[in-house]
Enzyme design. Structure first.
Site, PDB file in Angstrom:
ATOM      1  N   TYR A   1      -1.370  -0.307  10.474  1.00 21.61           N
ATOM      2  CA  TYR A   1      -1.493  -0.778   9.083  1.00 21.61           C
ATOM      3  C   TYR A   1      -0.275  -0.358   8.272  1.00 21.61           C
ATOM      4  CZ  TYR A   1      -3.266  -1.101   4.285  1.00 21.61           C
ATOM      5  OH  TYR A   1      -3.421  -1.393   2.954  1.00 21.61           O
TER       6      TYR A   1
ATOM      7  N   SER B   1       0.856  -1.203   0.000  1.00 18.00           N
ATOM      8  CA  SER B   1       0.000   0.000   0.000  1.00 18.00           C
ATOM      9  C   SER B   1       0.883   1.241   0.000  1.00 18.00           C
ATOM     10  CB  SER B   1      -0.883   0.020   1.253  1.00 18.00           C
ATOM     11  OG  SER B   1      -1.557   1.265   1.352  1.00 18.00           O
TER      12      SER B   1
END
Ligand code: NAP
Length: 251
Positions: free
Chosen positions: A155, A142
């Protein structure tokens, strides 16, 4: 139509979202695809049906990538059905955005186990099976790993770790003709971003405002690059972290 002819691919977390799109793109180019899922059997079977209705080859296999025994079974069953493995896409992942005061041990453990332990276990099993012909690994990371935003500390840390794994293993595997790359999506409209409440929220507006193209990405935007990286057209690419984000600025 034949960029991945006769290749066997496992796509983790392919019952929906980005993984489902990658599975469909690979099958459309001739790959035999394992549509992995954790709990959404109906979702995975629907993707398999879409693929086979279009003349492709796919099966669904349940396995929680954060459980070693499940991962070993996933690869054994793949070999039992398709006889080989050429491509692994580590797409299964979880993402929670919440202030640090709200982060529970369970949330941290889930992120570490699914986003880091899972890919390490799957890669370990995949490289045993690639053999002399080599292989291809794509980690769906990501932009959050390199552009961490507020409330995304846990995350973001897992995706930065995944990118480090990509670079390290590209060096470990180069001599065995195994390529490994990360794709770093920006914001993508998926079942996950719907169920987590991103879509339709002020957060979505912030994400779009920070994206030069002025929209959320779609799973196909990511799948096209995953197809390129899996194909021979990317034969000279390894150890890369490729942002596919509509040019997201960061926060
Ligand atoms: P999603 O719509 O929430 O789908 C997640 C998929 O992962 C599902 O197929 C789910 O299976 C599977 N999964 C979850 N935990 C699993 C486990 N322990 N074992 C096996 N499979 C598991 O997700 P998405 O939005 O498409 O995101 C996919 C990947 O892209 C993730 O790694 C995410 O971090 C990354 N990413 C997404 C975005 C975005 O904006 N959407 C942006 C950047 C990066 P079940 O349905 O069976 O639970």
């Amino acid at each position: 139509m034949n960029k991945l002819k006769n290749k066997v691919a496992i796509v983790t977390g392919a019952s929906k979202g980005i993984g489902a799109a990658i599975a469909k793109y690979y099958a459309a180019e001739g790959a035999k695809v394992v549509v992995n899922y954790a709990s959404s059997k109906d979702g995975a079977d629907k993707i398999v049906k879409e693929i086979t209705d279009n003349g492709g080859t796919a099966i669904s296999l349940q396995a929680d990538v954060s459980k070693e025994a499940d991962v070993i079974r996933l690869f054994e069953e793949t070999i039992n059905v398709f006889g080989a493995l050429d491509i692994l896409v580590n797409n299964a992942g979880v993402y929670n955005y919440e202030p640090i005061e709200a982060v529970s041990e369970a949330t941290i453990t889930a992120h570490l186990n699914i986003n880091i332990l899972g890919p390490v276990l799957t890669i370990r099993e995949a490289v045993k099976l690639f053999g002399d012909k080599g292989g291809n690994i794509i980690n769906i990371s990501s932009v959050a790993g390199k552009l961490p935003m507020a409330t995304g500390s846990v995350y973001s840390a897992t995706k930065a770790a995944l990118d480090a794994i990509t670079v390290s293993l590209s060096k470990e595997f180069g001599g065995r003709n195994i390529r490994i790359n990360s794709i770093l999506p920006g914001s993508v409209e998926t079942e996950g971003t719907h169920s987590s409440g991103v879509m339709g929220s002020d957060f979505e507006k912030v994400l779009i405002a920070n994206t030069p193209f002025g929209r959320m990405g779609q799973p196909d935007d990511i799948a096209k690059v995953a197809l390129f990286l899996a194909s021979d057209e990317a034969a000279w690419i390894t150890g890369e972290k490729i942002s596919v984000s509509g040019g997201i600025y960061g926060f």
